[in-house]
Write an enzyme that holds these catalytic residues in place. Structure first.
Site, PDB file in Angstrom:
ATOM      1  N   GLY A 216       0.909  -1.287   0.006  1.00  0.00           N
ATOM      2  CA  GLY A 216       0.111  -0.074  -0.053  1.00  0.00           C
ATOM      3  C   GLY A 216       0.850   1.393   0.131  1.00  0.00           C
ATOM      4  O   GLY A 216       1.901   1.228   0.265  1.00  0.00           O
ATOM      5  N   GLU A 439      -5.566  34.595 -10.868  1.00  0.00           N
ATOM      6  CA  GLU A 439      -6.505  33.479 -10.271  1.00  0.00           C
ATOM      7  C   GLU A 439      -7.808  33.453 -10.267  1.00  0.00           C
ATOM      8  O   GLU A 439      -8.625  32.410 -10.372  1.00  0.00           O
ATOM      9  CB  GLU A 439      -6.233  33.731  -8.390  1.00  0.00           C
ATOM     10  CG  GLU A 439      -4.784  33.334  -7.895  1.00  0.00           C
ATOM     11  CD  GLU A 439      -4.281  32.164  -8.370  1.00  0.00           C
ATOM     12  OE1 GLU A 439      -4.788  31.169  -8.487  1.00  0.00           O
ATOM     13  OE2 GLU A 439      -2.932  32.081  -8.697  1.00  0.00           O
ATOM     14  N   ASP A 514       1.497  26.488 -14.374  1.00  0.00           N
ATOM     15  CA  ASP A 514       0.447  25.872 -15.139  1.00  0.00           C
ATOM     16  C   ASP A 514       0.705  25.413 -16.662  1.00  0.00           C
ATOM     17  O   ASP A 514      -0.194  24.474 -16.974  1.00  0.00           O
ATOM     18  CB  ASP A 514      -0.505  27.342 -15.424  1.00  0.00           C
ATOM     19  CG  ASP A 514      -0.961  27.772 -14.118  1.00  0.00           C
ATOM     20  OD1 ASP A 514      -1.010  26.869 -13.042  1.00  0.00           O
ATOM     21  OD2 ASP A 514      -1.050  29.093 -14.149  1.00  0.00           O
TER      22      ASP A 514
END
Length: 636
Positions: A216, A439, A514
């Protein structure tokens, strides 16, 4: 009960013995030090004054010296007519000869001075003074010897296992302390039943798996599950990390493996838990140390020991790793780690259960909504949630609150997901306005894209390395994503770039991250996920990941240059189409972009509800969910 008590006494015996011995040695060292200190301060009770050799010759010429005793290179004498000490006793004077004086005896004979000599006194205290450095060295070596022993009775016990033993006296952990992971607990319950009642399996001829491998992501509770198995079964539990086996000395790892398994046999029934198995269990022959690599020798010994275990030993081997792909195939074959239990990331219900367990340890306010917190933390592990609860408690304590409130959880989550708010940074109004438009471009697209996740919060308060953040959170857990969601994520990534382009006609360096996200997502859509209509469902580029290093270092180009040009063209086409759509959406909604940017300049942080009220957009539950329900009804 008597056997258990004897085992407990045996466990406590060596610890108390070592402590008493070390304490006795420390007290002995202090007594010796104080004795020598007293000897130096009070060891010479008779008053003796030292005079220069020139003063001695002057007194000799004046006839004040009647008798001398020459001891080694010093002259001890009394001066006639001089006084005496405050206690009324005569004072002895001593002069050290600065150089060999061959005329001294003649001078003493000329002045009728009686000359005598004696051997230097060799007292017990002087012997101790001379022997003090050796005694001190012996004590230091003794302490080093005790440290090297590591609590055992054999010197240089490097090959001894460093496993930590947890007995019934240790705090007991059961499956009730592990929230969620129901499938994993069902798999492991067979191990508990075998440890409690092995005859139930052996009488029918069944064999319990010798080894269980917990697989895991980090923080999902693999170690906690292993301790819960021991707590449920009520048996001894040995814990050791994979990195504890290998040291700088050759053969230490294999010796520690033998010692660990020998301890397990002596304390059966028991559980041996090896954490981070990939540190010692990587595939052989993939490293840079050759066939005689110490890590590989340790792995070989572990394979031999596991093969030698019998069911009657009552010893279960449990290991945990988050890299099962790098383990040696010999570890995973039947007869060793022949059962793999996946410990997955918790879903929303399991996250709520984990929050309940950890929140019971702190003082909670009345406005706490654990379900809302669980929905707002997708992809978080159990360790992340425990850290979230602790951070919320720390925020409440800093503010002087008596209980943790909902805003503390919000602030703690924002800190963990986006970084610490740097409210002290001074930003000029021009840069703050540019950041607000950037933003706002990200945030506004959440309300006009079909597959985008709902906006959670948009802020221009610097957090981490970002000047602002537009954060979205899914309403439910998603385990796979389609091309529509991926394209909308690319469009949202381009929101800041497009907003700067529309408002200022140019862009800034703030769009770097971005562009990286958008380009990386488009490349994976084309090369890995087969989401290109022109290239089709083909995976391009095989990753090169040396198993010894355990991380991707390169991507192998397994296609032609013509295909590479097509891949580049498809990536550019996806990015261009997304950017053009974003430019169109923001241009058509320029008034809302300006309004949202202006609100961010003055208020700095807005959540989804505040943005909808500002821009007069209907709530999410009425806009998207109701439309989906109504469209489904019309189709049916």
């Amino acid at each position: 009960m008597s056997e258990n008590n004897e085992d407990k006494n045996k466990d406590k015996g060596p610890i108390s013995f070592n402590f008493k011995n070390n304490r006795f040695a420390f007290v002995l060292l202090m007594i010796i030090s104080l004795s020598f200190l007293a000897l130096f301060l009070f060891g010479n009770p008779s008053p003796v004054r030292e005079l220069e050799y020139s003063a001695f010759l002057e007194y000799l010429d004046q006839g004040k010296v009647k008798e001398v005793r020459i001891v080694n290179d010093s002259i001890v004498y009394e001066l006639s007519g001089s006084i005496i000490s405050e206690s009324g006793t005569a004072v002895d004077f001593k002069t050290i000869l600065p150089y060999p004086d061959s005329t001294l005896l003649q001078k003493l004979e000329d002045h009728d001075v009686r000359v005598s000599g004696k051997r230097p006194n060799v007292s017990f205290f002087s012997i101790l003074i001379q022997s003090f450095p050796w005694i001190f060295a012996v004590v230091i070596i003794f302490f080093m010897y005790r440290q090297v022993q590591g609590g055992g009775n054999k010197a240089f016990s490097f090959g001894k296992s460093k496993a930590k033993k947890y007995t019934e006296t240790t705090k007991k952990i059961t499956f009730a302390d592990v929230a969620g992971q129901n499938e994993a607990k069902e798999e492991l319950s067979e191990v508990v039943e075998f440890l409690k009642n092995p005859l139930r399996f052996t009488n029918i001829g069944a064999k319990i798996p010798k080894g269980v491998l917990l697989v895991g992501m980090p923080g999902t509770g693999k170690t906690l599950l292993a301790r819960a198995i021991a707590g449920e079964a009520g048996v001894n539990y040995f814990h050791m990390s994979g990195s504890d086996f290998v040291e700088m000395f050759v053969g230490v790892g294999a010796s520690r493996v033998r010692d660990l398994f020998e301890q397990g046999r002596k304390n059966s029934p028991c559980i041996i838990f090896i954490d981070e198995l990939d540190a010692v269990g990587r595939t052989r022959g993939a490293g840079y140390g050759g066939g005689h690599d110490e890590r590989e020798q340790t792995l070989n010994q572990m394979l031999v020991e596991m093969d030698g275990f019998e069911s009657k030993d009552g010893v279960i081997i449990i290991a945990a790793t988050n890299r099962p792909d790098v383990l040696d195939p010999a570890l995973l074959r039947p007869g060793r780690f022949d059962r793999q239990v996946v410990v997955d990331m918790p879903d929303v219900k399991e996250r709520q259960a984990i929050l309940t367990i950890h929140s019971n340890k702190i003082k909670m306010g009345t406005d706490i909504d654990l379900e809302r917190i669980a929905r707002a933390t997708p992809g978080s592990s159990g360790a992340d949630i425990a850290n979230l609860v602790n951070e919320a408690a720390l925020f409440a304590a800093r503010k002087g609150k008596v209980a943790v409130e909902m805003d503390d959880f919000e602030e703690a989550r924002d800190k963990l997901l986006m970084g610490v708010a740097r409210t002290s940074r001074v930003i000029n109004p021009k840069d703050k306005l540019a950041t607000s438009y950037h933003e706002a471009g990200h945030a506004l697209l959440h309300y006009y894209l079909e597959f985008a996740d709902p906006l959670h919060k948009v802020t221009v308060v610097p957090r981490g390395r970002a000047l602002g953040v537009a954060m979205s959170l899914p309403e439910e857990d998603k385990y796979s994503r389609d091309s529509g969601w991926l394209l909308d994520r690319i469009k949202i990534a381009y929101g800041g770039y497009a907003a700067e382009k529309i408002v200022y006609g140019r862009t800034s360096t703030g769009v770097q991250n971005d562009l990286e996200q958008a380009t990386g997502m488009a490349r994976r859509m084309v090369c890995e996920w087969g989401m290109s209509e022109n290239l089709g469902p083909v995976a391009y580029g095989q990753k090169e990941e040396p198993i010894f290093i355990g991380k991707e270092i390169a991507q192998h180009k397994d296609y032609s240059d013509v295909t590479a040009d097509k891949i580049d063209g498809e990536i550019k086409s996806i990015l261009s189409n997304c950017l053009n759509e974003v430019m169109t959406l923001l241009t058509e909604n320029r008034d809302k972009l300006d309004k949202l940017a202006d609100a961010l300049v003055h208020r700095e942080t807005l959540d989804d509800k505040e943005v909808r009220e500002l821009l007069q957009i209907e709530p999410f539950s009425e806009s998207r969910v109701d439309k989906e329900v109504s469209s489904n009804k019309e189709e049916s």
